[in-house]
Design an enzyme around this catalytic site. Structure first.
Site, PDB file in Angstrom:
ATOM      1  N   ASP A  83      22.938  18.826  81.651  1.00  0.00           N
ATOM      2  CA  ASP A  83      23.983  19.849  81.662  1.00  0.00           C
ATOM      3  C   ASP A  83      23.282  21.207  81.771  1.00  0.00           C
ATOM      4  O   ASP A  83      22.521  21.584  80.873  1.00  0.00           O
ATOM      5  CB  ASP A  83      24.783  19.742  80.351  1.00  0.00           C
TER       6      ASP A  83
ATOM      7  N   HIS B  92      29.766  30.124  91.696  1.00  0.00           N
ATOM      8  CA  HIS B  92      31.161  30.441  92.030  1.00  0.00           C
ATOM      9  C   HIS B  92      32.162  29.534  91.302  1.00  0.00           C
ATOM     10  O   HIS B  92      33.351  29.808  91.293  1.00  0.00           O
ATOM     11  CB  HIS B  92      31.388  30.427  93.554  1.00  0.00           C
TER      12      HIS B  92
HETATM   13  C1  LIG Z   1      30.300  22.989  94.001  1.00  0.00           C
HETATM   14  S1  LIG Z   1      29.193  21.757  93.673  1.00  0.00           S
HETATM   15  C2  LIG Z   1      27.756  22.248  94.556  1.00  0.00           C
HETATM   16  C3  LIG Z   1      26.832  21.117  94.836  1.00  0.00           C
HETATM   17  C4  LIG Z   1      25.600  21.478  95.649  1.00  0.00           C
HETATM   18  N1  LIG Z   1      24.728  22.394  94.948  1.00  0.00           N
HETATM   19  C5  LIG Z   1      25.986  22.016  97.005  1.00  0.00           C
HETATM   20  O1  LIG Z   1      25.884  23.225  97.253  1.00  0.00           O
HETATM   21  O2  LIG Z   1      26.430  21.228  97.854  1.00  0.00           O
HETATM   22  C6  LIG Z   1      28.789  22.122  91.995  1.00  0.00           C
HETATM   23  C7  LIG Z   1      27.966  21.035  91.379  1.00  0.00           C
HETATM   24  O3  LIG Z   1      27.717  21.384  89.997  1.00  0.00           O
HETATM   25  C8  LIG Z   1      27.679  20.170  89.261  1.00  0.00           C
HETATM   26  N2  LIG Z   1      27.905  20.505  87.850  1.00  0.00           N
HETATM   27  C9  LIG Z   1      29.054  20.935  87.290  1.00  0.00           C
HETATM   28  N3  LIG Z   1      28.870  21.143  85.982  1.00  0.00           N
HETATM   29  C10 LIG Z   1      27.589  20.833  85.706  1.00  0.00           C
HETATM   30  C11 LIG Z   1      26.819  20.878  84.539  1.00  0.00           C
HETATM   31  N4  LIG Z   1      27.343  21.286  83.384  1.00  0.00           N
HETATM   32  N5  LIG Z   1      25.521  20.523  84.606  1.00  0.00           N
HETATM   33  C12 LIG Z   1      24.982  20.100  85.783  1.00  0.00           C
HETATM   34  N6  LIG Z   1      25.667  20.055  86.947  1.00  0.00           N
HETATM   35  C13 LIG Z   1      26.966  20.411  86.903  1.00  0.00           C
HETATM   36  C14 LIG Z   1      28.821  19.386  89.859  1.00  0.00           C
HETATM   37  O4  LIG Z   1      28.689  18.001  89.586  1.00  0.00           O
HETATM   38  C15 LIG Z   1      28.697  19.705  91.329  1.00  0.00           C
HETATM   39  O5  LIG Z   1      27.949  18.753  92.034  1.00  0.00           O
END
Ligand SMILES: C[S@@+](CC[C@H](N)C(=O)[O-])C[C@H]1O[C@@H](n2cnc3c(N)ncnc32)[C@H](O)[C@@H]1O
Length: 536
Positions: A431, A450
């Protein structure tokens, strides 16, 4: 018999209005008039427009007692009027506005040259004591008929069409009627501005009239129908069928998609108006370039996005009024939890989400070449999704290894996408609001910030800063405001995600506050940008 004629008798108020119009014509150039009418246009856009159009005249409606003697009176005021002709257009507009009060009154039009341009004077005769005095008082107060006019100098249709798009879409002008004038062989188009000013565009020859504003608004209002038509096209695999079988007719396509032929025909007719398919007179259908990305299995297929935006995110968009009233995301209200948690509990939606994110991975194409990876050993992708960005960087630079931090449910997609890089890539379940893997030289935060409000962004950036060595680099990929694409996705963030799109300076402040120095930025495809920062 009394042969005396009523003289024009312009009031001092109207003479002053004419003089003011003449001063405006004398003292302003095209750029200044455009800037005054459409402050939303940039200086570059005005300069571009001014290459193809010129400030031509300013019009004013006045109310002499009679049209007789009008030219003499204007001469007496030091002007050089041309002949007085009847004005059908302004007469018609006044009749529509005031009905019977205008009756059969004629409206005259006379041009007065000023500094190579002109003042266009419309004159509605208002005899003393006539009921038209109320019309005159109203028109002087509202200046409905006053306008500035531009003559388009470029011939043909292409540049005039581009100018109309610039003035309406970038300048915010609203079309307000117009038509072809066969005496002068010009098409006159009227516009209203956000500031309630009017202007006129005079185009050479006969040009298509602009869509009625009400029709244009209906098209915007029914955007949800387009979203669902595209989603249905994606669900039925229409793009794949049309690409695989050139020139299918409706019956054959209905068999392939197991649909009702009549209903399918009606869907295809609507999709044709959206530009996604074309239909020939022989009854066969073809995929257009716009429909092409709805095919599955192609490198930049948008098929999963059509299902996501037409599916769960469509349902939650109905809650936009709630999101705007409360500032809270409507997705959580509709589905009971934040979308990351909801998707985690529905793996098929989680899979669709990650495939949808990968659909816009085209924006990553230039990244491996934009960044100097010499001297870099390890790249850490924080919230790396299915690894589309990390994979691109590692495949382009064979000396790098990578670490991808993700939520547990997203790691399967990343492992599969980066299977060819197994020996060089470590997958970390975690996380990013708790901690971020240490020992990287370059950190990636792509489309992560974002998703969150400023407070959560500061936490994520602090966790990155804590994991990073002094001098190591952070690369942020985001869509930047201002810009139409970011403005649209900002509403999506508000309604469905609880985050926001930001301006570059806003990211700069978040980075500075958490121990980074923003160093540079580069535009990326699809309206995105790559922001570079160094850990201080
Ligand atoms: C909008 S996506 C972007 C994914 C990738 N970086 C891209 O640009 O294609 C945001 C990513 O953040 C991850 N995410 C959300 N909360 C998270 C957390 N607390 N810790 C780690 N990853 C997290 C989600 O699973 C998701 O894959």
């Amino acid at each position: 018999m009394n042969l005396s004629v009523v003289q024009a008798c312009l009031t001092e108020t109207d003479l002053t209005r004419i003089r003011r119009a003449a001063e405006h014509v004398r003292d302003h150039d095209t750029d200044q008039v455009l800037a005054g009418l459409l402050p939303g246009l940039t200086a570059d856009e005005r300069t571009d427009a001014a290459r193809h159009l010129g400030y031509d005249h300013t019009a004013v409606l006045v109310f002499p007692a009679s049209l007789d003697g009008l030219r003499d009176e204007l001469r007496g005021a030091g002007l050089d009027p041309g002949p007085v002709a009847p004005s059908v257009v302004v007469r018609g507009r006044l009749a529509r506005r005031y009905g019977a009060a205008v009756g059969d009154s004629p409206v005259g039009i006379v041009h007065v040259p000023v500094a190579g341009r002109s003042v266009e004077i419309f004159a509605l005769p208002v005899p003393p004591g006539s009921p038209l005095e109320a019309v005159a008082a109203d028109e002087r107060a509202t200046e409905h008929e006053s306008h500035h006019a531009f003559a388009v100098t470029a011939p043909g249709r292409v540049i005039p069409a581009g100018l109309r798009t610039l003035l309406t879409e970038r300048g915010g002008a609203v079309p307000d009627g117009g038509g072809y004038n066969n005496h002068e062989n010009v098409t006159v188009l009227y516009f209203r501005t956000a500031g309630h000013l009017r202007f006129e565009l005079r185009l050479p020859g006969r040009q298509e009239p602009l869509p009625d504003p009400a029709l244009a608004l209906l098209r915007v209002m029914t955007g949800a129908w387009a979203t669902q038509a595209v989603r249905t096209m994606a669900e039925l695999g229409i793009a794949d069928h049309l690409a695989g079988h050139p020139a299918l007719d409706t019956t054959a396509l209905a068999t392939l998609t197991d649909t009702d032929p009549d209903a399918l025909q009606r869907l295809l007719r609507y999709l044709a108006t959206l530009g996604l398919v074309t239909s020939s007179p022989d009854g066969t259908h073809r995929l257009t370039a716009l429909g092409e990305p709805l095919r599955t299995g192609t490198e930049h297929s948008l098929h999963p996005l059509a299902l996501l935006y037409g599916g769960p995110f469509y349902d939650s968009f109905a809650g936009l009024p709630y999101a705007v009233s409360t500032g809270q995301e409507a997705f959580a209200q509709r589905f009971g939890k934040h979308h990351f948690r909801h998707f985690a509990e529905h793996p098929e939606l989680g899979d669709l989400f990650h495939r949808s994110m990968a659909a816009s991975a085209e924006m990553f194409t230039p990244v491996p070449d934009l960044v100097d990876f010499s001297g870099v050993r390890r790249v850490v992708d924080v919230g790396g999704g299915n690894g589309a960005l990390l994979g691109r960087v590692l495949r382009a630079h064979g000396h790098l290894d990578g670490v991808l931090l993700e939520r547990p449910e997203a790691l399967a997609a990343a492992r599969s996408h980066l299977a060819d890089l197994a020996g060089r890539c470590t997958f970390v379940e975690g996380d990013f609001t708790d901690s971020v893997p240490a020992d990287g030289d370059v950190y990636l935060l792509s489309r992560v910030l974002h998703d969150w409000d400023d407070e959560r962004c500061l936490t994520i950036l602090r966790r990155c800063a804590a994991a990073m060595r002094e001098g190591s680099r952070l690369l942020v990929v985001e869509r930047l405001l201002p810009g139409d694409t970011a403005a649209a996705w900002d509403i999506h963030m508000l309604c469905n995600v609880g985050g926001r799109e930001r301006e570059e300076a806003h990211y700069g402040r978040l980075l500075t506050e958490t121990g980074f120095k923003p160093t540079s930025s580069h535009p990326l495809p699809l309206g995105a940008a790559l922001l570079h920062a160094v850990r201080l």
